[in-house]
Design an enzyme around this catalytic site. Sequence first.
Site, short mmCIF file in Angstrom:
data_model
loop_
_atom_site.label_atom_id
_atom_site.label_comp_id
_atom_site.label_asym_id
_atom_site.label_seq_id
_atom_site.Cartn_x
_atom_site.Cartn_y
_atom_site.Cartn_z
N SER A 17 38.95 8.57 13.42
CA SER A 17 38.87 7.12 13.22
C SER A 17 39.86 6.69 12.14
CB SER A 17 37.46 6.72 12.80
OG SER A 17 36.53 7.09 13.78
N LYS B 200 29.97 4.34 1.08
CA LYS B 200 31.27 4.17 1.73
C LYS B 200 31.47 2.71 2.09
CE LYS B 200 31.91 8.59 4.17
NZ LYS B 200 32.05 9.14 5.53
P1 ADP Z 1 31.51 11.54 9.92
O1 ADP Z 1 31.81 10.41 9.00
O2 ADP Z 1 30.10 12.02 9.89
O3 ADP Z 1 32.53 12.67 9.92
P2 ADP Z 1 32.74 10.61 12.32
O4 ADP Z 1 32.45 9.30 12.92
O5 ADP Z 1 34.10 10.81 11.73
O6 ADP Z 1 31.59 10.87 11.32
O7 ADP Z 1 32.48 11.77 13.37
C1 ADP Z 1 31.22 11.98 13.96
C2 ADP Z 1 31.23 13.31 14.66
O8 ADP Z 1 32.22 13.31 15.69
C3 ADP Z 1 31.59 14.52 13.79
O9 ADP Z 1 30.84 15.63 14.24
C4 ADP Z 1 33.05 14.74 14.06
O10 ADP Z 1 33.42 16.09 13.84
C5 ADP Z 1 33.11 14.38 15.53
N1 ADP Z 1 34.44 13.93 15.94
C6 ADP Z 1 35.21 13.01 15.36
N2 ADP Z 1 36.39 12.87 16.00
C7 ADP Z 1 36.36 13.75 17.03
C8 ADP Z 1 37.27 14.14 18.05
N3 ADP Z 1 38.49 13.60 18.12
N4 ADP Z 1 36.89 15.06 18.93
C9 ADP Z 1 35.68 15.64 18.82
N5 ADP Z 1 34.76 15.35 17.87
C10 ADP Z 1 35.10 14.43 16.99
#
Ligand code: ADP
Length: 159
Positions: free
Chosen positions: A128, A41
Site C-alpha cells: 500500500s 498510525k
Molecule cells: P499491516 O499494516 O498489518 O502490515 P497491510 O495492510 O500492509 O497490513 O497487510 C495486511 C496483510 O497483507 C499482511 O499479512 C501483509 O503481509 C499482506 N500483504 C500486503 N501486501 C501483500 C501482497 N502484495 N501480496 C501478498 N500479501 C500482502
Amino acid sequence: MAIAVYPGSFDPVTLGHMDIIQRTSQMLDHVIIGVLQNKAKTPLFSVEERVSMLKSVTSHLENVEVRSFEGLLVDFVHSCKANLVVRGLRAITDFEYELQIAQTNRVMAPDIDTIFLTTSLKYSYLSSSIVKEIAAFHGDIDEFLHPEVARRLREKMNR
Ligand code: ADP
C-alpha cells in the site's frame, strides 16, 4: 468450520491483498477481513473508507465479510468466533516480523493458529505504501489496484 480473520491496515487494499482474500475464500468456510483502526498510525484513508473500499471489491465473494477492529487481534478473533488468522508473506523481510507476531499471539491465545500464504509472484513487490507514493507523484496506479480503489486514491490525492 474453518473461520479466519485476515487482519491488516489495507490503506488502501491492493491487488496483492485481493489475491490473498480470493485464495483464502476458496480454502476456508468464512473469511472476516479485519481492518485495523490503529490510533498510533495516521492512515491516508479513514477506517470507514477502508472498510467501504474492501466491501465494494469483495462483494462478489459470498463467504467474505469486512469489519473494523481496535485493540488486540486475538480479542477480535475470539469475538468473531474464528480459529485462524491469515497473513500474506511477500519476501523474507516480512517473515521475521510475522513470526514474532504469530508466536506472541499463540502464547496469548493457544486456540488460534496463524496460517501464511505466500504471495503470487506478480504481486510480491506490492505494498500500500508504494502505491500511495506512486499516486502522490501522479504515476500510473492502475496495475496495482482495483479500478474503484484507484479512482478513490486519485480523488484523495487531488484534494
Ligand atoms: P499491516 O499494516 O498489518 O502490515 P497491510 O495492510 O500492509 O497490513 O497487510 C495486511 C496483510 O497483507 C499482511 O499479512 C501483509 O503481509 C499482506 N500483504 C500486503 N501486501 C501483500 C501482497 N502484495 N501480496 C501478498 N500479501 C500482502
